[in-house]
Motif scaffolding. Structure first.
Motif, short mmCIF file in Angstrom:
data_model
loop_
_atom_site.label_atom_id
_atom_site.label_comp_id
_atom_site.label_asym_id
_atom_site.label_seq_id
_atom_site.Cartn_x
_atom_site.Cartn_y
_atom_site.Cartn_z
N THR A 172 0.81 -1.22 0.00
CA THR A 172 0.00 0.00 0.00
C THR A 172 0.84 1.27 0.00
N VAL A 173 2.16 1.13 -0.04
CA VAL A 173 3.06 2.28 -0.12
C VAL A 173 3.39 2.55 -1.59
N THR A 174 3.53 3.83 -1.95
CA THR A 174 4.07 4.18 -3.26
C THR A 174 5.36 4.95 -3.07
N TRP A 175 6.42 4.49 -3.75
CA TRP A 175 7.73 5.14 -3.69
C TRP A 175 8.02 5.83 -5.02
N ILE A 176 8.93 6.81 -4.98
CA ILE A 176 9.40 7.44 -6.21
C ILE A 176 10.93 7.50 -6.14
N CYS A 177 11.57 7.20 -7.26
CA CYS A 177 13.03 7.13 -7.32
C CYS A 177 13.62 8.54 -7.34
N ARG A 178 14.57 8.80 -6.43
CA ARG A 178 15.22 10.11 -6.32
C ARG A 178 16.74 9.95 -6.41
N GLU A 179 17.41 11.07 -6.71
CA GLU A 179 18.86 11.08 -6.64
C GLU A 179 19.29 10.86 -5.19
N LEU A 180 20.35 10.13 -5.01
CA LEU A 180 20.86 9.87 -3.67
C LEU A 180 21.59 11.11 -3.16
N VAL A 181 21.14 11.65 -2.04
CA VAL A 181 21.75 12.84 -1.46
C VAL A 181 22.11 12.57 -0.01
N SER A 182 22.97 13.41 0.54
CA SER A 182 23.43 13.23 1.92
C SER A 182 22.81 14.24 2.87
N SER A 183 22.13 15.28 2.33
CA SER A 183 21.56 16.29 3.22
C SER A 183 20.26 16.82 2.64
N LEU A 184 19.47 17.43 3.51
CA LEU A 184 18.20 18.04 3.14
C LEU A 184 18.19 19.50 3.58
N GLN A 185 17.47 20.32 2.83
CA GLN A 185 17.23 21.69 3.28
C GLN A 185 16.00 21.70 4.18
N THR A 186 16.08 22.49 5.23
CA THR A 186 15.01 22.54 6.22
C THR A 186 14.54 23.97 6.41
N ILE A 187 13.22 24.16 6.44
CA ILE A 187 12.66 25.46 6.79
C ILE A 187 12.43 25.47 8.29
N ASN A 188 12.93 26.51 8.95
CA ASN A 188 12.84 26.64 10.40
C ASN A 188 11.93 27.82 10.73
N LEU A 189 10.81 27.56 11.40
CA LEU A 189 9.95 28.64 11.87
C LEU A 189 10.61 29.28 13.08
N TYR A 190 10.65 30.60 13.10
CA TYR A 190 11.29 31.29 14.21
C TYR A 190 10.31 31.37 15.38
N ASP A 191 10.53 30.53 16.36
CA ASP A 191 9.73 30.29 17.55
C ASP A 191 8.86 29.05 17.34
N THR A 192 8.77 28.25 18.36
CA THR A 192 7.97 27.02 18.29
C THR A 192 6.50 27.37 18.38
N PRO A 193 5.69 26.98 17.38
CA PRO A 193 4.26 27.33 17.41
C PRO A 193 3.51 26.58 18.50
N THR A 194 2.52 27.23 19.07
CA THR A 194 1.67 26.59 20.07
C THR A 194 0.21 26.88 19.74
N THR A 195 -0.67 26.02 20.24
CA THR A 195 -2.10 26.24 20.06
C THR A 195 -2.53 27.52 20.77
N ALA A 196 -2.01 27.70 21.99
CA ALA A 196 -2.38 28.87 22.78
C ALA A 196 -1.92 30.16 22.11
N GLY A 197 -0.72 30.09 21.47
CA GLY A 197 -0.21 31.28 20.81
C GLY A 197 -0.85 31.56 19.46
N GLY A 198 -1.61 30.61 18.96
CA GLY A 198 -2.27 30.81 17.68
C GLY A 198 -1.39 30.51 16.48
#
Length: 274
Positions: A172-198
């Protein structure tokens, strides 16, 4: 235009009489078409894409999709755009507790586990999950595989394709073939979101992306048809390099670059297609 029409026009420009006596076969041209699309995406940023980002209260870091080039905008769950900041300004920027107002990017090592039988795998983005699942075969083959449909793997390992962009069903899984890489780019939100903070909800990332390209099935699921014409001089540019005609190659490249809006000619001594 489909792939065959693009190939036909390129052959006409190169004064070909028959494909059988050509310097370039269809496989060459398919590769050049896909290289041209990649070149347009990276240099011309011609393929914008928007995806939802499900932000949860425990996470502020989210891996970016494989085709990410650079951000265009990030909107929060209320449709308000966040501002991008440099990493050096972290700790010196105003915050509202629990409600991210800014974002920045980092590069992180990718975790590649080996495929496992009867194992649940999930796709990014999904509720409460902030990263894609990437695996490698139990016997490495130089490629990695991204989960694009969540599910549970089969009891026996699939025969892995080594053609980039190929989709494979694994129970039941579907895979897609990708180039082999050693790292990923990450988006970092400045401050950890909370439900109380909206700060929790569905955010939207719009970014310059890579397109999968025109394949031998002559389909074009994403790439803008208005740009198909500019693939023809790109093909002829690569063709001319293969024939070692640098003067003709430059003429075709200038036509291609002008159409896509590029300012920089190819590097001197470009041997990429030889």
């Amino acid at each position: 235009m489909n792939r065959l029409q693009i190939e036909t026009e390129a052959r006409t420009l190169m004064a070909e009489k028959t494909a059988s006596s050509s310097y370039a076969d269809s496989a060459d041209i398919i590769n050049w078409i896909n290289d041209g699309i990649k070149d347009m995406c990276i240099k011309g940023k011609v393929y914008p894409k928007t995806i939802p980002l499900n932000v949860v209260s425990t996470d502020r870091d989210y891996n970016l999709p494989w085709d990410f080039i650079e951000p265009i905008r990030v909107d929060n769950h209320r449709g308000i755009p966040l501002d991008e900041i440099d990493l050096e300004f972290v700790g010196r920027t105003f915050t509202l507790p629990g409600r991210p107002l800014y974002f920045y990017f980092t590069t992180t090592p990718i975790t590649l586990s080996s495929w496992s039988a009867g194992t649940p795998y999930v796709v990014w983005p999904s509720s409460g999950v902030h990263t894609s699942t990437y695996i490698v075969p139990t016997t490495p083959n130089g490629y990695m595989y991204e989960c694009i449909v969540s599910g549970t793997s089969h009891t026996t390992q699939p025969t892995w394709s080594t053609v980039l962009g190929t989709r494979q069903i694994d129970n039941t899984v579907t895979w897609i073939c990708r180039e082999l890489v050693s790292s990923l780019q990450t988006i970092n939100l400045y401050d950890t979101p909370t439900t109380a903070g909206g700060g929790v909800g569905t955010y939207y990332l719009t970014y310059s992306a890579l397109d999968g390209g025109l394949h031998s099935d002559q389909a074009t699921p994403n790439f803008a048809s208005t740009l198909h014409h500019y693939l023809i001089p790109y093909i002829c540019y690569r063709w001319s390099i293969k024939n070692r005609d640098s003067q003709l190659a430059m003429a075709f490249y200038q036509e291609y670059a002008a159409g896509v809006g590029l300012q920089t000619p190819p590097p001197k001594g470009d041997q990429s297609a030889i």
